[in-house]
Write a protein that holds these residues in place. Sequence first.
Motif, PDB file in Angstrom:
ATOM      1  N   LEU A 178      -3.395  38.881  36.341  1.00  0.00           N
ATOM      2  CA  LEU A 178      -2.237  38.883  35.733  1.00  0.00           C
ATOM      3  C   LEU A 178      -2.331  39.261  34.242  1.00  0.00           C
ATOM      4  CD1 LEU A 178      -0.969  35.462  36.941  1.00  0.00           C
ATOM      5  CD2 LEU A 178       0.079  37.577  37.514  1.00  0.00           C
ATOM      6  N   LEU A 179      -3.224  39.373  33.430  1.00  0.00           N
ATOM      7  CA  LEU A 179      -3.328  39.620  32.015  1.00  0.00           C
ATOM      8  C   LEU A 179      -4.535  40.476  31.681  1.00  0.00           C
ATOM      9  CD1 LEU A 179      -2.763  35.864  30.536  1.00  0.00           C
ATOM     10  CD2 LEU A 179      -1.177  37.919  30.827  1.00  0.00           C
ATOM     11  N   GLY A 180      -5.425  40.598  32.453  1.00  0.00           N
ATOM     12  CA  GLY A 180      -6.562  41.737  32.497  1.00  0.00           C
ATOM     13  C   GLY A 180      -7.596  41.079  32.125  1.00  0.00           C
ATOM     14  N   TYR A 181      -7.945  39.741  31.903  1.00  0.00           N
ATOM     15  CA  TYR A 181      -9.080  39.367  31.218  1.00  0.00           C
ATOM     16  C   TYR A 181      -9.457  37.785  31.941  1.00  0.00           C
ATOM     17  CZ  TYR A 181      -7.588  42.377  27.350  1.00  0.00           C
ATOM     18  OH  TYR A 181      -7.298  43.292  26.847  1.00  0.00           O
ATOM     19  N   GLU A 182     -10.537  37.442  32.107  1.00  0.00           N
ATOM     20  CA  GLU A 182     -10.999  36.282  32.658  1.00  0.00           C
ATOM     21  C   GLU A 182     -11.105  35.124  31.713  1.00  0.00           C
ATOM     22  OE1 GLU A 182     -12.997  39.558  35.276  1.00  0.00           O
ATOM     23  OE2 GLU A 182     -12.742  39.170  33.070  1.00  0.00           O
ATOM     24  N   LEU A 183     -11.904  35.551  30.546  1.00  0.00           N
ATOM     25  CA  LEU A 183     -12.159  34.358  29.513  1.00  0.00           C
ATOM     26  C   LEU A 183     -11.547  34.127  28.326  1.00  0.00           C
ATOM     27  CD1 LEU A 183     -16.131  34.767  29.566  1.00  0.00           C
ATOM     28  CD2 LEU A 183     -14.797  32.958  30.997  1.00  0.00           C
ATOM     29  N   TYR A 184     -10.893  33.141  27.845  1.00  0.00           N
ATOM     30  CA  TYR A 184     -10.005  33.192  26.853  1.00  0.00           C
ATOM     31  C   TYR A 184     -10.408  32.044  25.659  1.00  0.00           C
ATOM     32  CZ  TYR A 184      -7.150  35.336  29.852  1.00  0.00           C
ATOM     33  OH  TYR A 184      -6.377  36.493  30.871  1.00  0.00           O
ATOM     34  N   VAL A 185     -10.411  32.457  24.346  1.00  0.00           N
ATOM     35  CA  VAL A 185     -10.897  31.456  23.361  1.00  0.00           C
ATOM     36  C   VAL A 185      -9.619  31.425  22.514  1.00  0.00           C
ATOM     37  CG1 VAL A 185     -12.233  31.339  20.976  1.00  0.00           C
ATOM     38  CG2 VAL A 185     -13.113  32.293  23.210  1.00  0.00           C
ATOM     39  N   PRO A 186      -8.926  30.390  22.049  1.00  0.00           N
ATOM     40  CA  PRO A 186      -7.686  30.235  21.445  1.00  0.00           C
ATOM     41  C   PRO A 186      -7.860  30.659  19.866  1.00  0.00           C
ATOM     42  CG  PRO A 186      -8.771  28.016  21.873  1.00  0.00           C
ATOM     43  CD  PRO A 186      -9.528  28.917  22.606  1.00  0.00           C
ATOM     44  N   GLU A 187      -7.000  31.110  19.563  1.00  0.00           N
ATOM     45  CA  GLU A 187      -7.152  31.536  17.931  1.00  0.00           C
ATOM     46  C   GLU A 187      -7.393  30.453  16.904  1.00  0.00           C
ATOM     47  OE1 GLU A 187      -4.328  34.423  15.018  1.00  0.00           O
ATOM     48  OE2 GLU A 187      -3.263  33.191  16.329  1.00  0.00           O
ATOM     49  N   SER A 188      -6.946  29.260  17.419  1.00  0.00           N
ATOM     50  CA  SER A 188      -7.278  28.142  16.544  1.00  0.00           C
ATOM     51  C   SER A 188      -8.898  27.977  16.488  1.00  0.00           C
ATOM     52  CB  SER A 188      -6.523  26.732  17.085  1.00  0.00           C
ATOM     53  OG  SER A 188      -7.094  26.633  18.356  1.00  0.00           O
ATOM     54  N   ALA A 189      -9.507  28.383  17.497  1.00  0.00           N
ATOM     55  CA  ALA A 189     -10.969  28.324  17.174  1.00  0.00           C
ATOM     56  C   ALA A 189     -11.758  29.501  16.536  1.00  0.00           C
ATOM     57  CB  ALA A 189     -11.473  28.365  18.669  1.00  0.00           C
ATOM     58  N   LEU A 190     -10.901  30.249  16.012  1.00  0.00           N
ATOM     59  CA  LEU A 190     -11.648  31.389  15.072  1.00  0.00           C
ATOM     60  C   LEU A 190     -11.409  31.008  13.754  1.00  0.00           C
ATOM     61  CD1 LEU A 190      -9.834  34.388  17.055  1.00  0.00           C
ATOM     62  CD2 LEU A 190     -12.176  33.117  17.440  1.00  0.00           C
ATOM     63  N   ASP A 191     -12.137  31.724  12.614  1.00  0.00           N
ATOM     64  CA  ASP A 191     -12.208  31.367  11.279  1.00  0.00           C
ATOM     65  C   ASP A 191     -11.102  32.392  10.373  1.00  0.00           C
ATOM     66  OD1 ASP A 191     -13.379  33.741  11.475  1.00  0.00           O
ATOM     67  OD2 ASP A 191     -15.244  33.123  10.555  1.00  0.00           O
ATOM     68  N   ARG A 192     -10.491  33.302  11.236  1.00  0.00           N
ATOM     69  CA  ARG A 192      -9.428  34.202  10.513  1.00  0.00           C
ATOM     70  C   ARG A 192      -8.372  34.443  11.725  1.00  0.00           C
ATOM     71  NH1 ARG A 192     -14.119  38.143   9.467  1.00  0.00           N
ATOM     72  NH2 ARG A 192     -15.344  36.218  10.130  1.00  0.00           N
ATOM     73  N   SER A 193      -7.370  35.323  11.364  1.00  0.00           N
ATOM     74  CA  SER A 193      -6.345  35.537  12.282  1.00  0.00           C
ATOM     75  C   SER A 193      -6.852  36.882  13.364  1.00  0.00           C
ATOM     76  CB  SER A 193      -5.103  36.232  11.740  1.00  0.00           C
ATOM     77  OG  SER A 193      -5.572  37.521  10.992  1.00  0.00           O
ATOM     78  N   LEU A 194      -6.196  36.620  14.388  1.00  0.00           N
ATOM     79  CA  LEU A 194      -6.765  37.713  15.343  1.00  0.00           C
ATOM     80  C   LEU A 194      -6.826  39.127  14.981  1.00  0.00           C
ATOM     81  CD1 LEU A 194      -4.999  36.232  18.569  1.00  0.00           C
ATOM     82  CD2 LEU A 194      -7.266  36.531  18.367  1.00  0.00           C
ATOM     83  N   ASP A 195      -5.547  39.440  14.218  1.00  0.00           N
ATOM     84  CA  ASP A 195      -5.536  40.805  13.441  1.00  0.00           C
ATOM     85  C   ASP A 195      -6.712  41.036  12.842  1.00  0.00           C
ATOM     86  OD1 ASP A 195      -3.146  41.091  14.796  1.00  0.00           O
ATOM     87  OD2 ASP A 195      -2.035  40.380  13.037  1.00  0.00           O
ATOM     88  N   ASP A 196      -7.408  40.128  12.194  1.00  0.00           N
ATOM     89  CA  ASP A 196      -8.745  40.362  11.273  1.00  0.00           C
ATOM     90  C   ASP A 196      -9.732  40.308  12.085  1.00  0.00           C
ATOM     91  OD1 ASP A 196      -7.002  40.792   8.943  1.00  0.00           O
ATOM     92  OD2 ASP A 196      -7.249  38.803   8.470  1.00  0.00           O
ATOM     93  N   PHE A 197      -9.987  39.344  13.087  1.00  0.00           N
ATOM     94  CA  PHE A 197     -10.928  39.089  13.873  1.00  0.00           C
ATOM     95  C   PHE A 197     -11.293  40.059  14.537  1.00  0.00           C
ATOM     96  CE2 PHE A 197     -13.794  36.930  16.887  1.00  0.00           C
ATOM     97  CZ  PHE A 197     -14.752  35.960  16.039  1.00  0.00           C
ATOM     98  N   ILE A 198     -10.394  40.482  15.678  1.00  0.00           N
ATOM     99  CA  ILE A 198     -10.926  41.544  16.466  1.00  0.00           C
ATOM    100  C   ILE A 198     -11.413  42.795  16.052  1.00  0.00           C
ATOM    101  CG2 ILE A 198      -9.779  42.852  18.336  1.00  0.00           C
ATOM    102  CD1 ILE A 198      -8.085  40.658  18.893  1.00  0.00           C
ATOM    103  N   PRO A 199     -10.993  43.443  14.780  1.00  0.00           N
ATOM    104  CA  PRO A 199     -11.312  44.527  14.421  1.00  0.00           C
ATOM    105  C   PRO A 199     -12.768  44.466  13.704  1.00  0.00           C
ATOM    106  CG  PRO A 199      -9.349  44.415  13.593  1.00  0.00           C
ATOM    107  CD  PRO A 199      -9.617  43.233  14.333  1.00  0.00           C
TER     108      PRO A 199
END
Length: 230
Positions: free
Chosen positions: A196-217
């Motif tokens: 449905l979404l193209g991925y198997e494993l999901y980590v919530p953004e709340s588990a990260l130390d910064r926003s997704l826009d900053d973390f993914i790059p």
Amino acid sequence: MTDPAPEVMQKISPAARKHGVGFALLGLLIFAASMFLWLIDAPLPTPAWALLWLVSAGLIFLGWAKVFEPEVSLNITPRQIEYLHHRGSWQLDWDNLVRFDSPRTQKGAETVELPYLAFCVRDIEPILNSISPRLSIHLISEQRHLLTMALRHERPDLHDYSSYFDIPDAFFAPSGTRYTGVQALFAIRCRQLRELLGYELYVPESALDRSLDDFIPWLRELHASRNEHL
């Protein structure tokens, strides 16, 4: 011969954990204030007392729940990514990773970015063999709403979702290995989310130390440079 350089490990602490003490202290403050008002026999209506007790208890519970989350949610080395949760962990080798990003879904004409860091893997078996049963059960339950939302957005033509929730009791991996029980349930849920979404494993953004826009790059840069530290 010189010893090989040690692998560099990046430890990610969840930003949500930082606010745990603040929530707990605010809850204690409201509780103390309500006790003072009660002792001086303040003329508050019964619903107001109930609201004060509920708010203070809720904030204290939320604060302590955040405080007792693991200090580190992700360990990232040049060889693997390890997700840590108070119910267990899973490990994903970089060589087993196809891609990662924030998953997106269509809501009518609008593209909605979901608050997760998601991983698409080549082979689910190493994940099945590394994840703890308690974490498997937790993720199956936690991601039920993610599956429901994905079905509504990605399969609006489908009116009967029973095939997605009546999960078979066995999963056959491409290697031919038969998995049962919690491992099978988790594997099939991963396959459904990949569909449905193209991925198997999901980590919530709340588990990260910064926003997704900053973390993914940042993670992409880490991925690109990881061979320098092997």
